[in-house]
Design a protein around this motif. Sequence first.
Motif, short mmCIF file in Angstrom:
data_model
loop_
_atom_site.label_atom_id
_atom_site.label_comp_id
_atom_site.label_asym_id
_atom_site.label_seq_id
_atom_site.Cartn_x
_atom_site.Cartn_y
_atom_site.Cartn_z
N GLU A 82 42.53 35.20 45.43
CA GLU A 82 43.01 36.55 45.15
C GLU A 82 43.57 36.64 43.74
OE1 GLU A 82 45.58 39.65 47.68
OE2 GLU A 82 46.78 37.94 47.02
N LEU A 102 34.86 37.55 42.19
CA LEU A 102 34.43 38.34 43.35
C LEU A 102 33.20 37.70 44.00
CD1 LEU A 102 34.83 41.93 41.85
CD2 LEU A 102 36.20 40.95 43.70
N ARG A 150 39.28 38.34 46.36
CA ARG A 150 39.51 39.78 46.24
C ARG A 150 40.40 40.05 45.04
NH1 ARG A 150 44.00 42.22 50.46
NH2 ARG A 150 45.66 40.68 50.12
N ASP A 196 35.08 42.73 46.73
CA ASP A 196 36.31 43.20 47.36
C ASP A 196 37.34 43.52 46.28
OD1 ASP A 196 38.44 43.79 48.94
OD2 ASP A 196 38.52 41.85 49.98
#
Length: 325
Positions: free
Chosen positions: A130, A160, A165, A190
Motif C-alpha cells: 500500500e 499497482l 493499492r 486499486d
Amino acid sequence: MTRCEHGVEDLCPPGLKLYERALRTGRISAEDAAEAPCLTDFGLLHPALDDLDRLEPVPAAAALHRLLRSSASRIADERRREERLTEQFEPLLRAGDPGTGGDTPTLRLHSGTKPINQAITDAMAEASREVLCIQSHAGLTGPRARIAAAAARDRDQAILDRGARIRALYQHTLRHVPVVYGGFERLRGDIEVRGLDETPDRLIVIDHAVAFLPAAADGSLALEARHPALIKYFATTFDRLWRLATPLYPTLEHRPTVNGITPRQQAIAALLVEGHTDAVIAERLGMNIRTARVHIAKLATTLGSDSRAQLGYLIGRSGILDQEG
C-alpha cells in the motif's frame, strides 16, 4: 605592515613577484623582502652568509621538492588517521542502530527534485502492499511538477501491477487540475482518491515502512523517515484525515449546498471567521487569490453583507459552520 595570511601553495602577488626577482638576480635586500614576509616564513628566502642585509632565494626546484615532501607527509598522516578512525568505527557500524534493523538509517535527507524522486522510486520498487499519499496544491505546477508527474506515473502503475493499492488525499481544488485528475484516469488498478478543503503538506507512506515528507518550503529538500514510531504516526494521521475526506475517484461524491452556501464557501467562511486575509485563505485552500475573492463576494451576496466585519457576524449567525463535516 599588515601580514598577508595565505598558504605557500597560494603565494600573494607581492611575494610571487619578489621571489621571481630574487631567483633572477640572485639576492634582494632585506628591506625589499619586508614587503612579503611570507617568503621568509615559508623558507623561500634566507639571509646571505656574507651580507645579513640581503636575502638569497632557495632554488625553485629545491623549494618545490621540499614542499611536496611536506605535503606527502601530511597526506600520509591523514591516511593513517583515516585507518585509525575506520578501525575504531568498524564495530560501531556493525552494531548499527537498534531502531533500524542494523544497516538502514532512520532519517535521511535528499536534496534536489531528481534525487528526491529517485529515492521515492527506489522505495516504491520494493513495495507490494500500500502507498498512502497526501498532496497539497504546492508543487503541482511548473518544471518541478512536470518532473515529479513523469516519475510518479510509471512507479505508481508498477506498484499497482504488483497488486498493491494506492490511497491519495488531495485538496478539492485540485480535481480541476488536468495533470492531477488525468493522472488518476491513466492508472489501472486499486487506486482511490479523496478530497479535503485543507491538507497538510505532502506526505508519502510506502508499505508502512518508509515515509517521505518535505524538509524545505520550496520543495528542494525531502526527509526520508524509517523509524517505526514516525511511520505509525504518519499512517494514523492519514487514516483520520481519510475518514473526514470526500470521495473524488473512482467515484465522485458531490458535497451538498446548505442554504445556498456551497461547500467551498463554507470552507472560506470558516477561515474568514478565524480572521485570515484573502491571501492566506487562498493559500490554505489551494486556489489563487482572485478566485478566493470571487467566492468571498458570492458568500457576502448570499448572506446580504455590506462589509467584511458584517460578513463575519452574519456567518456566525447563519449557522452554516455548524453544517461542516
